[in-house]
Design an enzyme around this catalytic site. Structure first.
Site, PDB file in Angstrom:
ATOM      1  N   ASN A  13      25.706  36.990  41.908  1.00 51.83           N
ATOM      2  CA  ASN A  13      26.712  38.027  41.644  1.00 51.83           C
ATOM      3  C   ASN A  13      28.095  37.667  42.178  1.00 51.83           C
ATOM      4  O   ASN A  13      29.086  38.290  41.811  1.00 51.83           O
ATOM      5  CB  ASN A  13      26.251  39.372  42.247  1.00 51.83           C
ATOM      6  CG  ASN A  13      25.887  39.257  43.711  1.00 51.83           C
ATOM      7  OD1 ASN A  13      25.241  38.297  44.116  1.00 51.83           O
ATOM      8  ND2 ASN A  13      26.292  40.220  44.508  1.00 51.83           N
ATOM      9  N   ARG A  14      28.164  36.682  43.077  1.00 51.96           N
ATOM     10  CA  ARG A  14      29.490  36.304  43.591  1.00 51.96           C
ATOM     11  C   ARG A  14      29.463  34.861  44.098  1.00 51.96           C
ATOM     12  O   ARG A  14      28.402  34.236  44.177  1.00 51.96           O
ATOM     13  CB  ARG A  14      29.967  37.257  44.686  1.00 51.96           C
ATOM     14  CG  ARG A  14      29.026  37.420  45.861  1.00 51.96           C
ATOM     15  CD  ARG A  14      29.449  38.622  46.705  1.00 51.96           C
ATOM     16  NE  ARG A  14      28.489  38.939  47.748  1.00 51.96           N
ATOM     17  CZ  ARG A  14      28.590  38.520  49.009  1.00 51.96           C
ATOM     18  NH1 ARG A  14      29.608  37.760  49.377  1.00 51.96           N
ATOM     19  NH2 ARG A  14      27.683  38.861  49.896  1.00 51.96           N
ATOM     20  N   GLY A  15      30.644  34.376  44.444  1.00 50.45           N
ATOM     21  CA  GLY A  15      30.767  33.068  45.080  1.00 50.45           C
ATOM     22  C   GLY A  15      30.217  31.919  44.239  1.00 50.45           C
ATOM     23  O   GLY A  15      30.341  31.892  43.012  1.00 50.45           O
ATOM     24  N   ILE A  16      29.570  30.988  44.924  1.00 53.06           N
ATOM     25  CA  ILE A  16      29.060  29.770  44.284  1.00 53.06           C
ATOM     26  C   ILE A  16      27.982  30.116  43.247  1.00 53.06           C
ATOM     27  O   ILE A  16      27.958  29.556  42.151  1.00 53.06           O
ATOM     28  CB  ILE A  16      28.509  28.806  45.365  1.00 53.06           C
ATOM     29  CG1 ILE A  16      29.663  28.272  46.236  1.00 53.06           C
ATOM     30  CG2 ILE A  16      27.737  27.654  44.723  1.00 53.06           C
ATOM     31  CD1 ILE A  16      29.222  27.450  47.446  1.00 53.06           C
ATOM     32  N   GLY A  80      22.347  32.949  50.444  1.00 52.65           N
ATOM     33  CA  GLY A  80      22.431  32.478  51.828  1.00 52.65           C
ATOM     34  C   GLY A  80      23.383  33.322  52.647  1.00 52.65           C
ATOM     35  O   GLY A  80      24.264  34.000  52.103  1.00 52.65           O
ATOM     36  N   TYR A 143      22.223  28.476  61.192  1.00 49.28           N
ATOM     37  CA  TYR A 143      22.567  28.113  59.806  1.00 49.28           C
ATOM     38  C   TYR A 143      22.226  26.633  59.541  1.00 49.28           C
ATOM     39  O   TYR A 143      21.609  26.305  58.519  1.00 49.28           O
ATOM     40  CB  TYR A 143      24.059  28.375  59.604  1.00 49.28           C
ATOM     41  CG  TYR A 143      24.586  28.134  58.209  1.00 49.28           C
ATOM     42  CD1 TYR A 143      24.315  29.023  57.174  1.00 49.28           C
ATOM     43  CD2 TYR A 143      25.394  27.032  57.934  1.00 49.28           C
ATOM     44  CE1 TYR A 143      24.828  28.814  55.902  1.00 49.28           C
ATOM     45  CE2 TYR A 143      25.911  26.816  56.668  1.00 49.28           C
ATOM     46  CZ  TYR A 143      25.627  27.708  55.656  1.00 49.28           C
ATOM     47  OH  TYR A 143      26.138  27.503  54.394  1.00 49.28           O
ATOM     48  N   ILE A 176      33.866  25.196  50.739  1.00 46.34           N
ATOM     49  CA  ILE A 176      34.207  25.709  49.406  1.00 46.34           C
ATOM     50  C   ILE A 176      34.863  27.077  49.578  1.00 46.34           C
ATOM     51  O   ILE A 176      34.394  27.894  50.388  1.00 46.34           O
ATOM     52  CB  ILE A 176      32.926  25.855  48.531  1.00 46.34           C
ATOM     53  CG1 ILE A 176      32.087  24.560  48.544  1.00 46.34           C
ATOM     54  CG2 ILE A 176      33.287  26.279  47.106  1.00 46.34           C
ATOM     55  CD1 ILE A 176      32.734  23.321  47.974  1.00 46.34           C
TER      56      ILE A 176
HETATM   57  N1  NAP Z   1      31.170  28.564  50.740  1.00 42.03           N
HETATM   58  C1  NAP Z   1      30.909  27.412  51.311  1.00 42.03           C
HETATM   59  O1  NAP Z   1      31.814  26.713  51.798  1.00 42.03           O
HETATM   60  C2  NAP Z   1      29.503  26.884  51.381  1.00 42.03           C
HETATM   61  C3  NAP Z   1      29.341  25.612  51.910  1.00 42.03           C
HETATM   62  C4  NAP Z   1      28.068  25.085  51.984  1.00 42.03           C
HETATM   63  C5  NAP Z   1      26.988  25.800  51.530  1.00 42.03           C
HETATM   64  N2  NAP Z   1      27.165  27.045  51.021  1.00 42.03           N
HETATM   65  C6  NAP Z   1      25.958  27.758  50.574  1.00 42.03           C
HETATM   66  O2  NAP Z   1      26.102  28.116  49.217  1.00 42.03           O
HETATM   67  C7  NAP Z   1      25.410  29.352  48.972  1.00 42.03           C
HETATM   68  C8  NAP Z   1      26.383  30.365  48.374  1.00 42.03           C
HETATM   69  O3  NAP Z   1      27.464  30.547  49.279  1.00 42.03           O
HETATM   70  P1  NAP Z   1      28.744  31.439  48.949  1.00 42.03           P
HETATM   71  O4  NAP Z   1      29.877  30.858  49.690  1.00 42.03           O
HETATM   72  O5  NAP Z   1      28.833  31.672  47.489  1.00 42.03           O
HETATM   73  O6  NAP Z   1      28.317  32.793  49.712  1.00 42.03           O
HETATM   74  P2  NAP Z   1      28.748  34.309  49.462  1.00 42.03           P
HETATM   75  O7  NAP Z   1      29.980  34.403  48.641  1.00 42.03           O
HETATM   76  O8  NAP Z   1      28.710  34.929  50.819  1.00 42.03           O
HETATM   77  O9  NAP Z   1      27.498  34.855  48.587  1.00 42.03           O
HETATM   78  C9  NAP Z   1      26.223  34.871  49.133  1.00 42.03           C
HETATM   79  C10 NAP Z   1      25.238  35.303  48.070  1.00 42.03           C
HETATM   80  O10 NAP Z   1      23.921  35.331  48.667  1.00 42.03           O
HETATM   81  C11 NAP Z   1      23.337  36.594  48.409  1.00 42.03           C
HETATM   82  N3  NAP Z   1      22.404  36.996  49.471  1.00 42.03           N
HETATM   83  C12 NAP Z   1      22.611  37.032  50.797  1.00 42.03           C
HETATM   84  N4  NAP Z   1      21.509  37.474  51.431  1.00 42.03           N
HETATM   85  C13 NAP Z   1      20.570  37.709  50.485  1.00 42.03           C
HETATM   86  C14 NAP Z   1      19.233  38.178  50.486  1.00 42.03           C
HETATM   87  N5  NAP Z   1      18.593  38.506  51.625  1.00 42.03           N
HETATM   88  N6  NAP Z   1      18.578  38.290  49.314  1.00 42.03           N
HETATM   89  C15 NAP Z   1      19.192  37.978  48.159  1.00 42.03           C
HETATM   90  N7  NAP Z   1      20.468  37.541  48.066  1.00 42.03           N
HETATM   91  C16 NAP Z   1      21.141  37.413  49.222  1.00 42.03           C
HETATM   92  C17 NAP Z   1      24.509  37.540  48.352  1.00 42.03           C
HETATM   93  O11 NAP Z   1      24.114  38.732  47.695  1.00 42.03           O
HETATM   94  P3  NAP Z   1      24.806  40.134  48.032  1.00 42.03           P
HETATM   95  O12 NAP Z   1      26.064  40.208  47.190  1.00 42.03           O
HETATM   96  O13 NAP Z   1      23.783  41.111  47.651  1.00 42.03           O
HETATM   97  O14 NAP Z   1      25.140  40.126  49.497  1.00 42.03           O
HETATM   98  C18 NAP Z   1      25.504  36.706  47.553  1.00 42.03           C
HETATM   99  O15 NAP Z   1      25.232  36.764  46.186  1.00 42.03           O
HETATM  100  C19 NAP Z   1      24.832  29.793  50.327  1.00 42.03           C
HETATM  101  O16 NAP Z   1      23.492  29.371  50.428  1.00 42.03           O
HETATM  102  C20 NAP Z   1      25.695  29.055  51.326  1.00 42.03           C
HETATM  103  O17 NAP Z   1      25.037  28.847  52.546  1.00 42.03           O
HETATM  104  C21 NAP Z   1      28.405  27.616  50.940  1.00 42.03           C
END
Ligand code: NAP
Length: 237
Positions: A13-16, A80, A143, A176
């Site tokens: 629904n959001r982000g990556i 995550g 993490y 990211i």
């Molecule tokens: N951004 C970065 O720089 C970065 C770097 C390395 C790795 N990552 C990894 O990439 C992935 C996406 O990151 P992002 O930056 O897009 O994060 P984000 O914008 O915070 O989005 C996190 C997503 O995970 C969902 N989520 C969290 N807890 C959950 C649960 N218990 N059950 C189901 N869904 C859940 C959230 O859903 P809700 O909307 O319902 O909360 C949301 O859709 C993560 O695994 C993160 O660790 C990110």
């Protein structure tokens, strides 16, 4: 032209995760995403509710997608969370809750997905790790542990089911620009930027394109790999 597949992305629904869903949609695949509210996926995707800390809810989400699109052939474990803090101040619950979402959550998702993949004799598993999993990061012991564990999952899954036309790979993004990184203090952001050889932060579509390619027919002989999308931040790890 790659074969059209049924794809499920957790946290789409959001982000990556959302960018990954949009990338698969643009390539013509049947795309479903999960969100905790059951709403908010991109237009053209089926959005279903799932909390990855709850096996019954993961099971129900897969059943809903299967009813609409048939067996899930590509699964992207993207959901995550972070709960940062230095070791001396990190409560046990801060550790276990992050591992429960990021690592055990991925386990619940791939366990449920593997049933349909074995039946379809085709499967692509992509796990969203992080540069931090292998590079380490102060204040992120919980993490980093969860993200390093995903490498063990992908490699063991490859050894278990690699002969059944299933691949399992890890994508390790660096910094990211999403809501997850927007909350980091400016000083931390400056320090990251200084150590990224590319000299800039990454964009969600750069991760999304890598995930889509790993799920394509072209990447059928790649499994157990850790693919960095980090501008060189974690080189050598
Ligand atoms: N951004 C970065 O720089 C970065 C770097 C390395 C790795 N990552 C990894 O990439 C992935 C996406 O990151 P992002 O930056 O897009 O994060 P984000 O914008 O915070 O989005 C996190 C997503 O995970 C969902 N989520 C969290 N807890 C959950 C649960 N218990 N059950 C189901 N869904 C859940 C959230 O859903 P809700 O909307 O319902 O909360 C949301 O859709 C993560 O695994 C993160 O660790 C990110």
């Amino acid at each position: 032209m790659t074969t059209q597949r049924t794809v499920l992305i957790t946290g789409g629904n959001r982000g990556i995760g959302r960018a990954i869903a949009e990338e698969f949609l643009a390539a013509g695949h049947r795309v479903a995403v999960t969100s905790r509210s059951g709403e908010g996926g991109p237009e053209g995707a089926l959005t279903v509710a799932a909390d990855v800390t709850d096996s019954a809810s993961v099971d129900a989400a897969f059943s809903a997608v299967e009813a609409e699109y048939g067996p899930v052939e590509v699964v992207v474990a993207n959901a995550g969370v972070t709960k940062d803090g230095l070791l001396l101040r990190m409560g046990e619950d801060d550790f276990t809750s992050v591992v429960d979402t990021n690592l055990t959550g991925a386990f619940r998702v791939i366990k449920r997905a593997s049933k349909g993949m074995l039946k379809s004799r085709f499967g692509r598993v992509v796990l969203l790790s992080s540069v931090v999993g292998l590079y380490g990061s102060p204040g992120q012991i919980n993490y980093a542990a969860s993200k390093a564990g995903l490498v063990g999952i992908a490699r063991s899954l490859t050894r278990e089911l690699g002969a059944r036309n299933l691949t399992a790979n890890v994508v390790a993004p660096g910094f990211i620009e999403t809501e997850m990184t927007a909350v980091l203090p400016e000083e931390t952001q400056r320090q990251y930027l200084a150590s990224i050889p590319a000299g800039r932060f990454g964009q969600v579509d750069e991760v999304a394109k890598t995930v889509r390619w790993l799920a394509s027919d072209e990447a059928g002989y790649i499994s157990g790999a850790v693919i960095p999308v980090d501008g060189g931040l974690g080189m050598g790890h």
